[in-house]
Scaffold this active site. Structure first.
Site: not given
Lengths: 687, 254
Positions: A312, A383, A385, A387
């Site tokens: 990762d 926040f 996903a 916008t």
């Protein structure tokens, strides 16, 4: 290896335990698992009988009593040395595992009688060993978590230093990927309800201890293949020694039983035979020392063969998350004002990116503590996903938004405001450099852009270099867009990357590589990683991960350190190399032993064979005894090497073979010549 | 007396070829399983006899008409296995992993040759020691031992040549070497073919930088060492009692 680790190879209490075990392991039932040493045991038993027989009736044909007894004792020592090697490896592994387990034994547990009720009546105090799988228990600040489990309710900060050695507390909460708790760790704050996931005695550590103890230790495929080869070598030398009897009768050169058995024991690969299981156990032990619990010895071995490593990006290749590195105000906007707007917009932003913006502004001297009045009557925009931006509406009507380039550009466009070409230029520049541009608007007007950069871990590209030399391909997995991913991949020096990765992508990548015949390792923690962890040849689950992830993988990393995979690969390689080099050493020793023993066998009847006695050994008896003594003491001499492992150097397979062949092959031919001669100088005084 | 000894011992050697060509062909024929002779090997000096025996004992020279290439392949499997371990990788050959089943077959085949020769020679020496009146040997002693050892070695290696000097046209030798011949020829064919079959079924592993290359000098030395230790050293005690004892008594009498 440093000196302190050297010292700890042989601790006093471990040694006394191992010494006791060396005798217990003489039990033929245990010995038969190791065919090479089992034949030595048979030889020892024969020598015991011969020695006793001579004591009562010595016609001189079998040599002196002293000679026979000494051969018997040396053979017994050979067996004990081999057993000791295995026992000390076991003792060390056990001690390591016990020290981890100690913390979790017999802690009081607050068991919940009925789900959903946590009042005093419903909680009973039991011992941790009475908890069964599926039971619920309750923990609050100050409690030690009695056993492994999964949080089903609540959130808590937990001190895991007892297990990981890491002092910073971690947060664990119900649901999601961080719901797993480990027995022995301490709750620092809040309260949680945990469901027990393992029966007592079945936790990963318990399994590991059982593996080390040998009860459930199964030989790995590679170990089996090597045992077959060693058994083959043993058989060849059984044939050689048995047929030697009629040969000698024909040549009128009677051979004593002691000499024949000595020849046999010296020729069979006792060195590697005696150290084989110790090497395997030491491999698991080294993994445990790196704080990795392996579920089987095979997993360690497979790790050495890994061709592809899935890593990762976040936490492995880069430090944590992206950080703000620059503020670029749009033309006509003051830097000071721009920074203030950025800070305002980030106050409610709990993401690491948001925090880093405030940090950077503070670092650059901006006023980061807005007054209470300024924060009065503000509205925070979270926040989402859809916008893909967040922000703040201030009391004075100012609307600050920050977010992805296209979403902020859309806001500006809708309000009829242009996108400044300089800022547009900057956005492209930042993307091209592997950064993430965060565009900021105020009242729908573009006021500038913040540059977020991934910080690549120092020294990581050297590690990838090392992996490349080992023949391991590294693949970076990231949710970033391909452009950013490519830049970071190049900068960090990984061979390939999966951008905008979804959990299925990992799985598909692994499957495709495996179709090509490659072995893949990966590390993961989430439940959605579980299928990929199970599919990978070596799946390392983080201890902080979910139960599903831990069940699916074949190793658990207690440190939750994503770079651990690199160490695991080296431990696996070391394990195989140690086996290979000691096999070579053991077999190469035969050349010198032949030249010591074979002339000695026949020299009394064929004096001309003195010409073959190239080491000029003192007498036939001293030659044979020296060879057997060398054969015995080489085992304890090599125990430290077997436990520590032969060093792995990533210099390419052919160069490594040349190096090891020189050291252990040529060395294996020369060392016994020197050793046997030196021992003979001493033994020659008596025989 | 006018005798020229500069050509060495010529007893039993073909005068047309001389000792050099006789010695040369005696090695060629034992190495590549031809079995034709241009001189009586029985009359070779002990060191030549040792080399002739070693040629057949190794029995892993490819290019001959026997099972040399097959045995060589077996030794490669064993060398690949050990050297694969030495570089920290599960051994692979031609892109296929070498695992327990292949090792089992390779080990049995590698064992077979010393087993047939040593057991065959052991039985014949035992029979002779018990009753020397069977009358096989004209020169009992080290040379007689070499004769029996050669006979068994030649049968196991399917060479066909004889040391001669051994009274071998009788039921004992005809039957015992017959068995050795059949086992020594056909088992080494079955084994490697079985390994090839198993390997062909395995997944192909593409070569990477971590793969041990088998076309290097280092690997050649490794294979050579495995052959020497497995094939030659197993016969060392037998050689010591045969040609080597003869050599040392001839040249280093004490």
């Amino acid at each position: 290896m440093n000196a302190t680790q050297n010292k700890s190879l042989f601790q006093k209490d471990l040694i006394s335990e191992a010494l006791k075990q060396s005798f217990i392991k003489l039990n033929p039932k245990m010995m038969i698992k190791n065919p090479v040493m089992f034949t030595v045991e048979i030889g020892t038993a024969v020598m015991l009988i011969v020695s006793i027989a001579i004591m009562f009736n010595n016609d001189g044909s079998q040599g002196s009593i002293a000679y026979n007894l000494v051969v018997f004792l040396i053979l017994l020592l050979t067996l004990l040395f081999a057993n000791f090697a295995e026992a000390i490896a076991e003792a060390r592994g056990k001690a390591q595992a016990e020290s981890l387990r100690k913390t979790r034994e017999e802690t009081p547990a607050k068991k919940i009688k009925e789900q959903g009720k946590t009042d005093a009546e419903n909680i009973i105090l039991v011992s941790s060993s009475q908890l069964r799988k599926g039971d619920l228990f309750y923990c609050e600040a100050g409690d030690i978590i009695p056993t492994d489990g999964e949080i089903i309710e609540g959130l808590a900060t937990i001190d895991e230093s007892a297990i990981t050695g890491e002092s910073a507390p971690v947060i664990r909460e119900a649901g999601g990927d961080k719901s797993s708790v480990t027995g022995g760790t301490t709750v620092l704050s809040d309260r949680i309800i945990v469901r027990v996931t393992t029966e007592p005695g079945e936790s990963f550590l318990d399994k590991m201890i059982a593996l080390v103890e040998g009860a459930s230790r199964q030989k790995t495929p590679n170990e089996i293949a090597l045992t077959i080869l060693l058994a083959g070598f043993t058989l060849v030398f059984i044939i050689v020694c048995v047929t030697l009897k009629p040969f000698a009768d024909y040549a009128n050169t009677p051979i004593t039983i002691a000499s024949l058995i000595s020849l046999f024991v010296c020729l069979i690969p006792t060195t590697i035979g005696g150290l084989l299981s110790a090497i395997g156990i030491a491999g698991m032990d080294r993994a445990l020392r790196a704080n990795v619990i392996t579920k089987s010895g095979k997993a360690v071995e497979t790790a050495g063969d890994i061709d592809v490593l899935l890593l990762d990006k976040t936490g492995t290749i880069t430090i944590g998350n992206r950080k703000a590195t620059h503020f670029y105000p749009a033309p006509g906007i003051e830097l000071e004002g721009f920074m203030a707007s950025c800070v305002f917009s980030s106050f409610s932003d709990e993401t690491p990116e948001g925090k880093s913006i405030i940090e950077l502004a503070k670092h650059l001297g901006a006023k980061t503590q807005p007054t209470d009045e300024a924060l009065k009557d503000v509205t925070f925009i979270k926040f989402t996903a859809e916008t893909r931006c967040s922000g703040i509406d201030l009391a004075n009507g100012k609307r600050i938004r920050k977010g992805a380039f296209d979403s902020i550009a859309a806001i500006a466009r809708q309000a009829g405001n242009p996108f400044p070409s300089e800022t547009d230029q900057k956005v492209k520049e930042i993307s091209g450099n592997g950064g993430t541009p965060l565009v900021v608007s105020e009242n729908e007007k573009i006021i500038g852009v913040i540059e977020l950069q991934d910080i690549i871990k120092p020294g990581i590209s050297e590690r990838f270099d090392r992996l490349r030399k080992m023949g391991v391909k590294t693949v970076m997995v990231t949710g970033d867009n391909p452009l950013t991913a490519k830049f970071i991949a190049e900068k960090a020096g990984v061979d390939d990357f999966i951008a905008e990765a979804k959990p299925e992508d990992k799985m598909n990548y692994i499957k495709n590589e495996q179709k090509l015949g490659k072995l893949v390792a990966m590390m993961g923690d989430g439940t959605n990683d579980a299928p990929a962890l199970a599919q990978a040849d070596v799946g390392v689950a983080m201890n902080s991960g979910t139960q599903a992830a831990k069940e699916a993988g074949n190793m658990v990393d207690l440190d939750n350190d994503p770079t651990k995979l690199i160490e695991i690969v080296e431990i696996g390689k070391q394990l195989l190399i140690t086996r290979g080099t000691l096999t070579t050493f053991s077999i190469a020793n035969d050349v010198a032993k032949y030249f010591a023993i074979v002339p000695a066998l026949f020299i009394s009847s064929i004096p001309a064979l003195q010409g073959l006695n190239i080491m000029h050994l003192h007498s036939p008896e001293s030659a044979i005894l020296s060879a057997v003594i060398f054969n015995a003491i080489i085992i304890p001499i090599l125990i430290p090497l077997a436990l520590r492992g032969v060093e792995y150097k990533p210099i390419g397979a052919s160069a490594l073979l040349r190096r090891n062949l020189l050291i252990y092959g040529l060395g294996g031919v020369i060392v016994p010549f020197v050793g046997i001669k030196l021992i003979d100088l001493f033994v020659g005084l008596f025989f | 007396m006018g005798i020229d000894q500069s050509h060495g011992s010529m007893e039993g050697k073909e005068v047309r070829f001389g000792s050099h060509a006789s010695a040369y062909w005696s090695i060629v024929t034992t190495v590549i399983s031809t079995g034709s002779v241009n001189s009586m090997h029985d009359s070779s000096m002990p060191v030549s006899g040792t080399m002739q025996l070693l040629g057949m004992m190794t029995n892993a020279f490819y290019g001959g008409c026997g099972v040399g290439i097959l045995n060589y392949y077996i030794f490669i499997i064993i060398a690949v296995f050990i050297s694969g371990l030495m570089v920290g990788r599960t051994p692979e050959f031609l892109g296929r992993k070498i695992e327990a089943r292949e090792m089992k077959i390779a080990t049995i085949i590698a064992l077979l040759h010393p087993f047939l020769i040593l057991v065959g020679t052991a039985i014949s020496t035992y029979v002779f020691t018990k009753d020397p009146s069977v009358g096989w040997l004209n020169n009992p002693g080290y040379h007689g031992f070499s004769e029996m050892l050669y006979e068994n070695t030649s049968s196991a290696a399917n060479n066909g040549s004889g040391f001669e000097g051994l009274g071998d046209n009788n039921w004992f030798w005809n039957v015992s070497t017959g068995f050795i011949l059949i086992l020594g020829r056909f088992l080494p064919i079955i084994g490697p073919v079985a390994i090839a079959g198993i390997l062909a079924k395995k997944k192909y592993i593409p070569e990477s930088t971590g793969t041990l290359r088998t076309d290097t000098g280092t690997f050649g030395i490794m294979t050579y060492a495995v052959i020497m230790i497995l094939a030659a050293l197993a016969f060392f005690p037998a050689l010591v009692l045969g040609p080597l004892a003869e050599y040392f008594t001839l040249y280093h009498p004490k």
